[in-house]
Design an enzyme around this catalytic site. Sequence first.
Site, PDB file in Angstrom:
ATOM      1  N   SER A  42       0.809  -1.226   0.000  1.00  0.00           N
ATOM      2  CA  SER A  42       0.000   0.000   0.000  1.00  0.00           C
ATOM      3  C   SER A  42       0.840   1.273   0.000  1.00  0.00           C
ATOM      4  O   SER A  42       0.369   2.320   0.445  1.00  0.00           O
ATOM      5  CB  SER A  42      -0.966  -0.003   1.197  1.00  0.00           C
ATOM      6  N   ARG A  43       2.074   1.183  -0.465  1.00  0.00           N
ATOM      7  CA  ARG A  43       2.985   2.324  -0.542  1.00  0.00           C
ATOM      8  C   ARG A  43       3.347   2.898   0.828  1.00  0.00           C
ATOM      9  O   ARG A  43       3.831   4.017   0.933  1.00  0.00           O
ATOM     10  CB  ARG A  43       2.403   3.444  -1.426  1.00  0.00           C
ATOM     11  N   LEU A  44       3.142   2.120   1.891  1.00  0.00           N
ATOM     12  CA  LEU A  44       3.508   2.565   3.237  1.00  0.00           C
ATOM     13  C   LEU A  44       4.916   2.056   3.554  1.00  0.00           C
ATOM     14  O   LEU A  44       5.125   1.237   4.451  1.00  0.00           O
ATOM     15  CB  LEU A  44       2.475   2.077   4.255  1.00  0.00           C
TER      16      LEU A  44
END
Length: 214
Positions: free
Chosen positions: A191-193
Site C-alpha cells: 500500500s505504498r507505506l
Amino acid sequence: MTRNIADIRRDYEGGRLDESQTPGDPFVLFDEWFSLALEKEGDDGNVMTLSTVDSQGRPHGRIVLLKGFDERGMVFFTNYHSHKGSELSNVPFAAITFWWPTLGRQVRIEGPVEQVTHAESDEYFSSRPRGSQLGTWIATQSVVIPDRNWIEERQKRFEQAYEGQEIKRPLHWGGYRITPEMIEFWQGQPSRLHDRLRFERREGGEWSRFRLAP
C-alpha cells in the site's frame, strides 16, 4: 504507445525495517543489504546511479559500478576528463542511488567526493581484464566522435602499440571516493507505506538516525 503506463504498478512485500532492530552504524547495515543484493541481484548488485551537478547547477545522472567500500566511503572508477569528472572538479559533491528490484530495496547516499590515491587506482587498474585496460586509453570519454569506425580504428592502433607489453594506468583515469554524510535505507511495503530510515553524520563522526514518512 499501446500500453497505458499509468496502470503499471507493483505492490511490495518486503520485511519490516525497524530502527529498534537495526545497527546504529549505517555501514554495518549497508554491508548486510549489499551482501544480500549481490546474492539476489547477481552481477547487477553493485550497479548504482551517480548524480552530479555542473557549474550552472544542472543535475546529471548516469549508471556506474561500486568497486569498493569501507568506513571511509564508496569508491567507483572513471575517466577524470569525462563530463562527470569535470562536474566533480567544479562541485565535489555527489549522490548515489542503489535500486535492488528483487529485494524491493533502495539506498541513497550523499556526500563530498575526492579522488582516491594513485596506489588505490593502480591496484584496481591492474586487476581489470586487458581489454578493459586498453579501453581506458582508447576511449576519450564524453568527447564527440564521427562514428563507430573511429573507435575501432583507434582500438587497432592501441592493440598494436601495447602488443606484448604491460598496460599502465593512464593518469586521466582513476577512482573517486564518496564520503557519506547521509545514508537512507528504503524498504518497499504494501500500500505504498514504505519503511525509510535516514542516517546523518554529526560533527565528530557519530550518526543520528531518523524514521521518515513513506
